[in-house]
Design a protein around this motif. Structure first.
Motif, PDB file in Angstrom:
ATOM      1  N   ASP A  38       0.844  -1.195   0.000  1.00 39.24           N
ATOM      2  CA  ASP A  38       0.000   0.000   0.000  1.00 39.24           C
ATOM      3  C   ASP A  38       0.882   1.249   0.000  1.00 39.24           C
ATOM      4  N   GLU A  39       0.252   2.393   0.066  1.00 39.89           N
ATOM      5  CA  GLU A  39       0.998   3.654   0.016  1.00 39.89           C
ATOM      6  C   GLU A  39       1.935   3.813   1.211  1.00 39.89           C
ATOM      7  N   GLU A  40       1.518   3.376   2.376  1.00 39.66           N
ATOM      8  CA  GLU A  40       2.380   3.465   3.559  1.00 39.66           C
ATOM      9  C   GLU A  40       3.650   2.636   3.371  1.00 39.66           C
ATOM     10  N   CYS A  41       3.509   1.422   2.843  1.00 37.16           N
ATOM     11  CA  CYS A  41       4.684   0.580   2.573  1.00 37.16           C
ATOM     12  C   CYS A  41       5.572   1.220   1.515  1.00 37.16           C
ATOM     13  N   ARG A  42       4.971   1.741   0.460  1.00 33.67           N
ATOM     14  CA  ARG A  42       5.759   2.370  -0.596  1.00 33.67           C
ATOM     15  C   ARG A  42       6.520   3.586  -0.064  1.00 33.67           C
ATOM     16  N   ALA A  43       5.905   4.355   0.821  1.00 32.95           N
ATOM     17  CA  ALA A  43       6.572   5.527   1.409  1.00 32.95           C
ATOM     18  C   ALA A  43       7.748   5.093   2.288  1.00 32.95           C
ATOM     19  N   ARG A  44       7.560   4.053   3.072  1.00 27.46           N
ATOM     20  CA  ARG A  44       8.645   3.553   3.933  1.00 27.46           C
ATOM     21  C   ARG A  44       9.802   3.029   3.078  1.00 27.46           C
ATOM     22  N   ILE A  45       9.486   2.295   2.026  1.00 22.06           N
ATOM     23  CA  ILE A  45      10.511   1.783   1.117  1.00 22.06           C
ATOM     24  C   ILE A  45      11.279   2.938   0.485  1.00 22.06           C
ATOM     25  N   ALA A  46      10.567   3.956   0.035  1.00 24.53           N
ATOM     26  CA  ALA A  46      11.213   5.127  -0.589  1.00 24.53           C
ATOM     27  C   ALA A  46      12.148   5.830   0.391  1.00 24.53           C
ATOM     28  N   ARG A  47      11.732   5.952   1.662  1.00 25.57           N
ATOM     29  CA  ARG A  47      12.591   6.578   2.679  1.00 25.57           C
ATOM     30  C   ARG A  47      13.882   5.774   2.862  1.00 25.57           C
ATOM     31  N   HIS A  48      13.749   4.457   2.938  1.00 28.15           N
ATOM     32  CA  HIS A  48      14.929   3.604   3.117  1.00 28.15           C
ATOM     33  C   HIS A  48      15.841   3.683   1.896  1.00 28.15           C
ATOM     34  N   GLN A  49      15.269   3.683   0.702  1.00 29.01           N
ATOM     35  CA  GLN A  49      16.083   3.778  -0.515  1.00 29.01           C
ATOM     36  C   GLN A  49      16.842   5.099  -0.553  1.00 29.01           C
ATOM     37  N   ALA A  50      16.169   6.184  -0.218  1.00 28.07           N
ATOM     38  CA  ALA A  50      16.818   7.507  -0.220  1.00 28.07           C
ATOM     39  C   ALA A  50      17.940   7.556   0.822  1.00 28.07           C
ATOM     40  N   ALA A  51      17.723   6.963   1.985  1.00 28.51           N
ATOM     41  CA  ALA A  51      18.718   7.001   3.064  1.00 28.51           C
ATOM     42  C   ALA A  51      19.988   6.237   2.697  1.00 28.51           C
ATOM     43  N   ARG A  52      19.881   5.207   1.893  1.00 25.45           N
ATOM     44  CA  ARG A  52      21.072   4.422   1.553  1.00 25.45           C
ATOM     45  C   ARG A  52      21.573   4.667   0.136  1.00 25.45           C
ATOM     46  N   ALA A  53      21.017   5.646  -0.565  1.00 26.89           N
ATOM     47  CA  ALA A  53      21.353   5.892  -1.971  1.00 26.89           C
ATOM     48  C   ALA A  53      22.851   6.096  -2.194  1.00 26.89           C
ATOM     49  N   HIS A  54      23.521   6.750  -1.290  1.00 31.13           N
ATOM     50  CA  HIS A  54      24.957   7.050  -1.450  1.00 31.13           C
ATOM     51  C   HIS A  54      25.874   5.991  -0.825  1.00 31.13           C
ATOM     52  N   LYS A  55      25.314   4.901  -0.330  1.00 27.96           N
ATOM     53  CA  LYS A  55      26.101   3.910   0.413  1.00 27.96           C
ATOM     54  C   LYS A  55      26.574   2.732  -0.429  1.00 27.96           C
ATOM     55  N   ARG A  56      26.367   2.775  -1.722  1.00 31.79           N
ATOM     56  CA  ARG A  56      26.850   1.763  -2.658  1.00 31.79           C
ATOM     57  C   ARG A  56      26.332   0.356  -2.385  1.00 31.79           C
ATOM     58  N   PHE A  57      25.063   0.247  -2.030  1.00 33.71           N
ATOM     59  CA  PHE A  57      24.416  -1.056  -1.916  1.00 33.71           C
ATOM     60  C   PHE A  57      23.766  -1.396  -3.250  1.00 33.71           C
ATOM     61  N   THR A  58      23.847  -2.638  -3.641  1.00 35.96           N
ATOM     62  CA  THR A  58      23.021  -3.149  -4.729  1.00 35.96           C
ATOM     63  C   THR A  58      21.781  -3.727  -4.076  1.00 35.96           C
ATOM     64  N   THR A  59      20.605  -3.270  -4.485  1.00 32.65           N
ATOM     65  CA  THR A  59      19.365  -3.716  -3.861  1.00 32.65           C
ATOM     66  C   THR A  59      18.718  -4.834  -4.663  1.00 32.65           C
TER      67      THR A  59
END
Length: 160
Positions: A38-59
């Protein structure tokens, strides 16, 4: 090696686990288990992706059946999160139950350099593990009870 990061909701356990994996040599692989229901899950996922964007993880998005996942042997895997994985395996249409979740984590441990698993806080007073401060024993093996949805599964860890 196997590290278990335990913490309450919104306690910073994801950031702690990411920082831990950043200290390890080799590739960084982030296995995301939260299905975007749902939208709440998508928002949480987006926050986590943004937080680790510069950390060189392959997701890698892998909601169940970790036993079918192949990872490079020099990888340092961060599995986020065990609670989601167990729920997906237990209640998902194509899930294999709690045993499948346990088998999936064991499969990762056999393949790569290091696995860090994030999970919800359970039995923390027994582990002397508070506010995501690591508990490291002198004997490098522990059996950690981790429950989700009324089920208990056991993992052998080197660091908690």
């Amino acid at each position: 090696m196997f590290t278990l990061v335990i913490g309450g909701a919104a306690s910073g356990k994801s950031e702690y686990a990411e920082a831990h994996v950043e200290t390890l040599p080799g590739r960084r692989l982030y296995i995301a288990t939260m299905e975007p229901w749902d939208e709440e899950c998508r928002a949480r996922i987006a926050r986590h992706q943004a937080a680790r964007a510069h950390k060189r993880f392959t997701t890698v998005e892998c909601y169940r059946n970790l036993s079918q996942l192949t990872v490079p042997p020099d990888s340092n895997v961060l599995l986020e999160c065990l609670g989601n994985l167990v729920a997906n395996e237990r209640y998902g249409r194509q899930g294999g139950g709690v045993a499948q979740a346990v088998a999936g984590v064991a499969h990762l441990l056999r393949q790569c350099r290091h696995v860090t698993v994030v999970t919800n806080e359970v039995y923390s007073s027994d582990l002397r593990c508070h506010k995501n401060q690591p508990y490291i024993s002198s004997n490098d093996r522990h059996i950690v009870p981790t429950s989700n949805l009324g089920n208990t599964i056991f993992f052998k860890c080197s660091t908690i």
